[in-house]
Design a protein around this motif. Structure first.
Motif, PDB file in Angstrom:
ATOM      1  N   PHE A 204       0.841  -1.202   0.000  1.00 34.15           N
ATOM      2  CA  PHE A 204       0.000   0.000   0.000  1.00 34.15           C
ATOM      3  C   PHE A 204       0.876   1.252   0.000  1.00 34.15           C
ATOM      4  N   LEU A 205       1.902   1.250   0.846  1.00 32.41           N
ATOM      5  CA  LEU A 205       2.813   2.394   0.880  1.00 32.41           C
ATOM      6  C   LEU A 205       3.598   2.510  -0.421  1.00 32.41           C
ATOM      7  N   ALA A 206       3.971   1.372  -0.996  1.00 34.37           N
ATOM      8  CA  ALA A 206       4.740   1.384  -2.245  1.00 34.37           C
ATOM      9  C   ALA A 206       3.943   1.982  -3.398  1.00 34.37           C
ATOM     10  N   ALA A 207       2.632   2.044  -3.248  1.00 39.12           N
ATOM     11  CA  ALA A 207       1.788   2.604  -4.305  1.00 39.12           C
ATOM     12  C   ALA A 207       1.866   4.128  -4.362  1.00 39.12           C
ATOM     13  N   ILE A 208       2.335   4.762  -3.299  1.00 41.20           N
ATOM     14  CA  ILE A 208       2.258   6.223  -3.194  1.00 41.20           C
ATOM     15  C   ILE A 208       3.297   6.976  -4.025  1.00 41.20           C
ATOM     16  N   PRO A 209       4.598   6.621  -3.985  1.00 41.72           N
ATOM     17  CA  PRO A 209       5.628   7.476  -4.595  1.00 41.72           C
ATOM     18  C   PRO A 209       5.478   7.716  -6.091  1.00 41.72           C
ATOM     19  N   ASN A 210       4.815   6.821  -6.816  1.00 47.19           N
ATOM     20  CA  ASN A 210       4.637   7.003  -8.255  1.00 47.19           C
ATOM     21  C   ASN A 210       3.988   8.344  -8.574  1.00 47.19           C
ATOM     22  N   ASN A 211       3.040   8.757  -7.742  1.00 44.17           N
ATOM     23  CA  ASN A 211       2.387  10.059  -7.887  1.00 44.17           C
ATOM     24  C   ASN A 211       1.819  10.439  -6.521  1.00 44.17           C
ATOM     25  N   PRO A 212       2.631  11.068  -5.688  1.00 43.94           N
ATOM     26  CA  PRO A 212       2.236  11.337  -4.299  1.00 43.94           C
ATOM     27  C   PRO A 212       0.958  12.156  -4.141  1.00 43.94           C
ATOM     28  N   GLU A 213       0.606  12.924  -5.149  1.00 43.65           N
ATOM     29  CA  GLU A 213      -0.630  13.702  -5.057  1.00 43.65           C
ATOM     30  C   GLU A 213      -1.835  12.830  -5.399  1.00 43.65           C
ATOM     31  N   ASN A 214      -1.753  12.123  -6.513  1.00 44.40           N
ATOM     32  CA  ASN A 214      -2.879  11.274  -6.932  1.00 44.40           C
ATOM     33  C   ASN A 214      -3.087  10.079  -6.012  1.00 44.40           C
ATOM     34  N   TYR A 215      -1.978   9.615  -5.398  1.00 49.82           N
ATOM     35  CA  TYR A 215      -2.080   8.449  -4.519  1.00 49.82           C
ATOM     36  C   TYR A 215      -1.859   8.830  -3.057  1.00 49.82           C
ATOM     37  N   ASN A 216      -2.286  10.024  -2.716  1.00 51.03           N
ATOM     38  CA  ASN A 216      -2.273  10.463  -1.320  1.00 51.03           C
ATOM     39  C   ASN A 216      -3.389   9.712  -0.587  1.00 51.03           C
ATOM     40  N   PRO A 217      -3.051   8.816   0.338  1.00 53.91           N
ATOM     41  CA  PRO A 217      -4.076   7.977   0.983  1.00 53.91           C
ATOM     42  C   PRO A 217      -5.126   8.769   1.757  1.00 53.91           C
ATOM     43  N   LEU A 218      -4.768   9.964   2.190  1.00 55.12           N
ATOM     44  CA  LEU A 218      -5.725  10.752   2.969  1.00 55.12           C
ATOM     45  C   LEU A 218      -6.788  11.385   2.074  1.00 55.12           C
ATOM     46  N   LYS A 219      -6.447  11.587   0.809  1.00 57.07           N
ATOM     47  CA  LYS A 219      -7.396  12.196  -0.126  1.00 57.07           C
ATOM     48  C   LYS A 219      -7.962  11.183  -1.116  1.00 57.07           C
ATOM     49  N   HIS A 220      -7.139  10.225  -1.508  1.00 57.62           N
ATOM     50  CA  HIS A 220      -7.539   9.280  -2.557  1.00 57.62           C
ATOM     51  C   HIS A 220      -7.227   7.849  -2.111  1.00 57.62           C
ATOM     52  N   PHE A 221      -7.841   7.450  -1.039  1.00 55.08           N
ATOM     53  CA  PHE A 221      -7.553   6.126  -0.479  1.00 55.08           C
ATOM     54  C   PHE A 221      -7.857   5.015  -1.488  1.00 55.08           C
ATOM     55  N   ASP A 222      -9.016   5.097  -2.133  1.00 57.37           N
ATOM     56  CA  ASP A 222      -9.420   4.033  -3.061  1.00 57.37           C
ATOM     57  C   ASP A 222      -8.449   3.914  -4.229  1.00 57.37           C
ATOM     58  N   ALA A 223      -7.984   5.051  -4.736  1.00 60.91           N
ATOM     59  CA  ALA A 223      -7.030   5.026  -5.851  1.00 60.91           C
ATOM     60  C   ALA A 223      -5.718   4.381  -5.411  1.00 60.91           C
ATOM     61  N   THR A 224      -5.302   4.677  -4.190  1.00 59.63           N
ATOM     62  CA  THR A 224      -4.069   4.086  -3.661  1.00 59.63           C
ATOM     63  C   THR A 224      -4.230   2.577  -3.502  1.00 59.63           C
ATOM     64  N   LYS A 225      -5.400   2.170  -3.031  1.00 61.12           N
ATOM     65  CA  LYS A 225      -5.660   0.732  -2.843  1.00 61.12           C
ATOM     66  C   LYS A 225      -5.666   0.001  -4.190  1.00 61.12           C
ATOM     67  N   LYS A 226      -6.250   0.610  -5.197  1.00 64.38           N
ATOM     68  CA  LYS A 226      -6.285  -0.027  -6.521  1.00 64.38           C
ATOM     69  C   LYS A 226      -4.880  -0.165  -7.091  1.00 64.38           C
ATOM     70  N   ARG A 227      -4.066   0.864  -6.875  1.00 60.45           N
ATOM     71  CA  ARG A 227      -2.684   0.771  -7.367  1.00 60.45           C
ATOM     72  C   ARG A 227      -1.916  -0.295  -6.590  1.00 60.45           C
ATOM     73  N   GLN A 228      -2.179  -0.404  -5.302  1.00 59.79           N
ATOM     74  CA  GLN A 228      -1.539  -1.468  -4.513  1.00 59.79           C
ATOM     75  C   GLN A 228      -1.830  -2.832  -5.136  1.00 59.79           C
ATOM     76  N   GLU A 229      -3.070  -3.034  -5.525  1.00 61.53           N
ATOM     77  CA  GLU A 229      -3.469  -4.319  -6.105  1.00 61.53           C
ATOM     78  C   GLU A 229      -2.789  -4.551  -7.451  1.00 61.53           C
ATOM     79  N   ARG A 230      -2.633  -3.470  -8.234  1.00 64.05           N
ATOM     80  CA  ARG A 230      -1.950  -3.612  -9.526  1.00 64.05           C
ATOM     81  C   ARG A 230      -0.478  -3.970  -9.334  1.00 64.05           C
ATOM     82  N   LEU A 231       0.148  -3.371  -8.315  1.00 65.82           N
ATOM     83  CA  LEU A 231       1.554  -3.674  -8.040  1.00 65.82           C
ATOM     84  C   LEU A 231       1.719  -5.141  -7.642  1.00 65.82           C
TER      85      LEU A 231
END
Length: 619
Positions: A204-231
């Motif tokens: 889940f954390l590894a999903a963030i650095p690719n785009n810290p704004e788009n994958y900011n868990p506090l603002k876009h939790f679902d998007a971060t979770k989806k990227r986690q699953e893709r990784l």
């Protein structure tokens, strides 16, 4: 569309750049080695990442996390789960251990994946390029920056091993919300160290650095979770994760547990920052330049000191202090409860006089960090609290007089200066002990004159009062009439000399250590003798009797030793009490920031009661 054209352009430019370097090699060799040119233009011997520093109380508790712009706690590669390292290699740079900083196939793969997902999932940059971008370059999406990134990456690969690069990378990348590096991210989002994270949390954390704004868990939790699953799915595709474990991980609940930076005891912490500057200045030999009358020299020294302190605080040091957290809490409570809700302020200082450690400091009733700290920045008239230091102790030291010696308490007038005793009465011959305990003014002036102004101030000068000057060398100073006065910290510091006759400035900082525990800075103060044993014994008796039968009777409580002196300035604008117990010297000041009469609270003696509360707690 523009993004993909840019990637294709970069893809085509890379071989051109390599060809250019190859064809130019002979020309470079005739002039200078290309490596020499690179080393000269891009020196990469050590990469130092700014890290959090910490301030600790005497009990080892962290009382302040110090960061300048972002949070980072550096982790060695062996302390980072291998799963996370493999995850970044699979998803960011599959040929990390094979390439020399640039991966042409990686750029091609990024183009393909991004076009399939219709979003920028991969940037084509290797882990080394990303490290170069995070440490040396901006994140602007320009061709110049991209080409610079390639050169920096090549130079990093020349100077660092692959494990070193991976370690730096995992500590450098940005995880949004001010968290840099995996450990800061782990602590911020899950309130636990990296080593305790589950694989699902790591991904889940590894999903963030690719785009810290788009994958900011506090603002876009679902998007971060989806990227986690893709990784995680990519790891399955590369054979680094089994299908069953993948299914289990993507179903794992991710529950954020945000941490807040530790920032406690603002009065004390603010002072420690000031003392740290003093410690560094003293240790680095900048004291003389900082006090130079030449403005240019002084400003240059101040700038140099600021740079040194900033560099120190960015290096992950620990500042070990003498703070007694229990006493600090009690001190704040005592000041607030005894003064009440009004515009009257207070300051308090507690020193362990055997070790010369500053164990508690209160800068105001409701002190806010980095605001005006009355304990060490407030300079006020000391009133009668100066008498032990300027009048009585010097007189006893010079004459070896008995405290039962008589002195006139009658009216005094000299050259139009006619101070009164507080009561307005004129007394006859009184003993030194009575004059001291009752805080008579005219006897104090008379013994001050017998000792001599310059001789008396010679003793006071030993305490390094910052704003006491030659302008204060006059008779009215004997009863507190100074131009600027002194701070509660200075006055309390001076009173510690009545413990054993010696003076050594109290320090909040015990030592400053690096991450390996090596001591970087430590005070090297030396104790100096001010009063002989006979003077100390007599002064302690005078201070003690003041709490038994004098102006500080409310301060007394049964213990091994209690002694002190009150101080009140003209029109009751300042109220002081400074005193000693067996182990501590404590000073209390009460007044308004804009001096005005305190007669309405004078009879309640809040300064004395605060002192008593704290001294009983300390002992």
């Amino acid at each position: 569309m523009r993004t993909y054209v840019g990637y294709i352009t970069i893809f085509l430019l890379v071989p051109v750049l390599i060809l250019f370097i190859f064809l130019s090699y002979q020309e470079w060799s005739l002039a200078q080695s290309p490596y020499h040119v690179l080393d000269e233009r891009i020196p990469i011997e050590s990469i130092e990442l700014a890290q959090n520093s910490y301030m600790k109380a005497a009990n080892g508790k962290v009382i302040s996390e110090i960061s300048t712009g972002g949070k980072r706690t550096y982790l060695k590669l062996e302390d980072i789960p291998l799963f996370l390292e493999n995850l970044f290699i699979v998803t960011e740079d599959q040929k990390f251990y094979d390439h020399a900083g640039v991966d042409l196939s990686g750029i091609s793969r990024a183009l393909l994946i991004n076009s399939q997902n219709k979003t920028i999932e991969q940037g084509g940059s290797t882990i080394t390029q990303q490290l170069a971008r995070n440490v040396y370059l901006s994140h602007d999406r320009t061709y110049n920056r991209k080409l610079s990134e390639l050169i920096y990456a090549y130079q990093i690969e020349r100077k660092k091993s692959k494990p070193e690069i991976m370690e730096l990378y995992l500590n450098a990348i940005y995880f949004s919300n001010g968290a840099y590096g995996i450990e800061a991210a782990s602590q911020y989002y899950f309130s636990k160290p990296t080593g305790e994270l589950s694989k699902a949390e790591l991904a889940f954390l590894a999903a963030i650095p690719n785009n810290p704004e788009n994958y900011n868990p506090l603002k876009h939790f679902d998007a971060t979770k989806k990227r986690q699953e893709r990784l995680l799915k990519q790891m399955v595709a590369e054979g680094d994760l089994g299908q069953a474990e993948y299914e289990k991980l993507i179903k794992s609940t991710i529950k954020l547990d945000l941490s807040t930076p530790v920032d406690l005891y603002p009065d004390y912490v603010t002072y420690v920052h000031q003392e740290l500057k003093n410690l560094v200045a003293s240790s680095e030999g900048l004291d003389k330049s900082l006090q130079s009358p030449d403005v240019a020299i002084r400003k240059q020294a101040e700038a140099e000191l600021d740079i040194k302190v900033e560099k120190l605080l960015n290096s992950g040091v620990t500042i070990h202090t003498a703070l007694d957290t229990k006493l600090q809490t009690q001190s704040k409570t005592a000041v607030q409860s005894k003064i009440g809700v009004n515009d009257i302020e207070g300051a308090l200082v507690v020193i362990q006089h055997h070790t010369h450690e500053l164990v508690s400091l209160i800068g105001g009733k409701d002190y806010k960090k980095n605001s005006f700290n009355r304990a060490y920045q407030g300079y006020r008239q000391p009133g009668s609290a100066i008498k032990p230091l300027l009048d009585y102790a010097p007189y006893l030291e010079e004459t070896d007089a008995d405290i039962n010696q008589l002195v006139s308490g009658a009216s005094y007038c000299s050259n139009s200066y006619c101070p009164k005793n507080y009561s307005g009465d004129s007394y006859g011959m009184v003993t030194l002990r009575t004059a001291f305990a009752q805080s008579y003014n005219t006897p104090a002036i008379r013994i001050f004159e017998k000792t001599g102004v310059e001789t008396s101030f010679k003793y006071l000068d030993a305490f390094d009062f910052k704003k006491v000057s030659k302008k204060d060398h006059h008779t009215s100073s004997a009863i507190g009439g100074f131009e600027y006065g002194m701070s509660p910290l200075e006055l309390t510091n001076a009173y510690t000399s009545f413990n054993d006759g010696n003076y050594q400035p109290a320090r909040a900082i015990i030592k400053v250590t690096d991450q390996e525990g090596k001591v970087l800075y430590k005070w090297k103060d030396r104790s100096k003798e001010i009063w002989n044993k006979s003077t100390v014994a007599k002064m302690r008796q005078l201070l003690h009797e003041t709490t038994l039968s004098g102006t500080a009777r409310k301060a007394y409580f049964p213990t091994d030793y209690v002694g002190g002196k009150t101080g009140t300035t003209n029109d009751v604008k300042d109220m002081w009490f400074v005193g000693l117990t067996a182990n501590y010297t404590t000073g209390v000041w009460i007044g308004r920031d804009k001096p005005s009469n305190l007669q309405s609270i004078y009879s309640h003696t809040p300064h004395v009661l605060i002192w008593k509360d704290i001294s009983q707690t300390a002992e």
